[in-house]
Design an enzyme around this catalytic site. Structure first.
Site, PDB file in Angstrom:
ATOM      1  CG  HIS A  80      48.574  34.869  42.223  1.00  0.00           C
ATOM      2  ND1 HIS A  80      49.711  35.333  42.851  1.00  0.00           N
ATOM      3  CD2 HIS A  80      48.772  35.092  40.892  1.00  0.00           C
ATOM      4  CE1 HIS A  80      50.558  35.805  41.941  1.00  0.00           C
ATOM      5  NE2 HIS A  80      50.007  35.683  40.750  1.00  0.00           N
ATOM      6  CB  CYS A 126      52.912  37.894  39.709  1.00  0.00           C
ATOM      7  SG  CYS A 126      51.966  38.424  38.279  1.00  0.00           S
TER       8      CYS A 126
END
Ligand SMILES: [Zn+2]
Lengths: 134, 388
Positions: free
Chosen positions: B336, B87
């Site tokens: 996200h 991420c």
């Protein structure tokens, strides 16, 4: 996945065989090839070491949204466990009501089925934890 | 080392974008950034693109030259590199771009980040994301990514008395901020009660404690500060770019109430920029879960360890608070798309420092910070940006 990927981890996953650094005496589980404290001095000095499998719950969660191989098993308890020899592991706690699990609870490792690789694939085994009777 | 500026930004709307492919997203964000910077495609000397798992999500690797191709720039043979750090992939791409320009190797660098997450079905996205954890010793045993943050949440609650309501107050604030961001996945406001009434994902984290599955891409154009003026007047300077690593498994960390890699990267960033936490006017932090934002604002030194939940509950991290956090809506409300997130954070801070953030503008923002985390804390990237 090809079976050797699981087969090579069998000593650790079936019998909790970790590593002990012969230089400083620290115990590692899951097994490590190099001791992060002794580093180059530990090369070739990491010996197999069987852990007792007893420890204490440092934190836990109850999984309600599982990964693919665990569908149908939810909810189940996953915990961060500090083994008595020092290392921490991640593992499932079974035979325990989710209301009973708590930080500080004593547990011990037990040999269980972890998952099946599809209907025709291999069945993989390893450790889960149960509450240790006083 | 040369001083480096951000001279252009661009991003797609974030969300479940059924009608847009990975290629569409990459092209849209890149073109927007190029136009914002006032450069032409042929001016670009190199490109870095962050992506966690295009292979897992759309069965396509080798996406860096693909990004050049969808932008119609193949005839310039621009060197293009994909960067992966789960991420934190976008933050790493940004840092690679910074290093390339600062070193003098390249002048104009396009930094991008992209993830197309909604083309897989069922629990497959959960499985791909679990690759950011330790596959052999965490995921194998049934651990999930939300589960790891749930372990940290429970630990933090036990050690410091952080409450379920304090966790929820992060989501409430970020949804409020997201309601003012046209690019956000969620524009609806939510209440503490909404969070606590949502389905449980990994106790103590409810669905509304978790960032969503999102499609999106973001980009930025970097240039040496001394030639930035040739292209644009909207110049934001990079004051610091730092990165740190830790074990990818949570159980091998030295502590569970913080992300040591984030603490390390933040300390180095403050030193590099010559600023302190109190000098930061606005920050975008990696709130993949509500507990992650609470730990982040502690790890970054905005609040004492253990006090992040209370600070959030008291409104100290709101847009008009002591230190506005995640004015964009954060990962929680803006969305996200894992590889894009680090670059989208840069987009928000640049907008804030240019005074272009509209209704969510922080008054007189001059120094901003981004905090981007990979996995459960194996990678952390911090950038500090400032007006010139
Ligand atoms: Zn040693």
């Amino acid at each position: 996945m090809a079976v050797p990927r699981y087969w090579r981890e069998i000593p650790a996953r079936y019998n909790l065989i970790g590593k002990r650094c012969k230089v400083c005496g620290r115990v590692y589980f899951p097994p490590r090839n190099i001791c992060p404290v002794c580093r180059r001095k530990s090369v070739g000095q990491m010996e197999d070491y069987k852990l007792k499998g007893t420890g204490v719950v440092e934190s836990y969660t109850i999984i309600h949204v599982p990964p693919p191989h665990f569908e149908g098993e939810e909810p189940y308890i996953m915990a961060l466990i500090k083994l008595d020899e020092g290392p921490y592991v991640t593992g499932q706690i079974v035979e325990c009501d989710e209301k009973d699990v708590h930080i500080g609870m004593r547990v011990r490792a037990t040999f269980r089925k972890i998952m099946e690789d599809g209907e025709k694939g291999a069945i993989y085994y390893g450790y889960k934890f149960v509450k240790e009777e006083e | 080392m040369r001083e480096v500026a951000v001279i252009g930004i661009g991003m797609t709307k974030f969300g479940e974008l059924w009608d847009k492919s990975f290629r569409d997203l990459v092209a849209e964000a890149g073109v927007k950034a190029i136009m914002d910077a006032g450069i032409e495609g042929k001016d670009i000397d190199a490109m870095y693109i962050g992506g966690m798992s295009s292979g897992g999500f759309v069965e396509q690797e080798h996406v860096a030259p693909l990004a050049i191709e969808v932008a119609g720039l193949e005839d310039f043979h621009i060197p293009a590199t994909r960067v992966e750090g789960a991420c934190a992939s976008g933050g790493l791409a940004m840092r690679q771009g910074y290093i390339a320009v600062a070193s003098g190797i390249h002048d104009i660098v396009l930094v991008g980040g992209a993830e197309k997450m909604t083309d897989v079905v069922g629990t497959e996205a959960t499985n791909v994301l679990a690759s950011a954890a330790d596959r052999e010793w965490e995921a194998f045993f049934g651990m999930t990514f939300p589960g790891l943050y749930a372990l940290m949440a429970r630990y933090h609650m036990h050690k410091y008395g952080t409450t379920q309501e304090q966790l929820a107050s992060v989501a409430v604030k970020n949804h409020y901020n997201g309601s003012m961001n046209p690019n956000a996945q969620f524009n609806r406001k939510i209440s503490i009660e909404d969070v606590l009434a949502s389905p449980m994902v990994a106790d103590p984290l409810y669905l509304l404690d978790c960032s969503p599955i999102t499609d999106g891409a973001a980009a930025a154009i970097l240039a040496p500060l001394d030639i930035a003026k040739k292209y644009t007047d909207k110049i934001v300077k990079i004051l610091a770019s730092t990165q740190a690593s830790d074990t990818i498994s949570l159980h091998n960390r030295k502590r569970f109430d913080a992300l040591p890699a984030a603490i390390h990267a933040a300390r180095q960033a403050y030193k590099m920029a010559g600023v302190e936490p109190k000098d930061i006017d606005v920050a975008e932090v990696h709130d993949c879960f509500t507990i992650a934002e609470i730990m982040a604002i502690e790890d970054l030194g905005f609040f004492e360890k253990g006090k992040g939940g209370k600070a959030t509950e008291e409104g100290l991290t709101a847009i008009d608070g002591q230190i506005p956090i995640n004015t964009s809506g954060g990962l929680k409300a803006k969305g996200h798309p894992v590889g894009a997130t680090g670059v989208a954070q840069i987009n928000e801070i640049v907008m804030q420092l240019r005074g272009e953030a509209g209704k969510r503008q922080v008054k007189d923002a001059e120094i901003g910070l981004t905090h981007n985390v990979g996995g459960s804390g194996g990678t952390a990237v911090v950038h500090i940006l400032g007006v010139i």
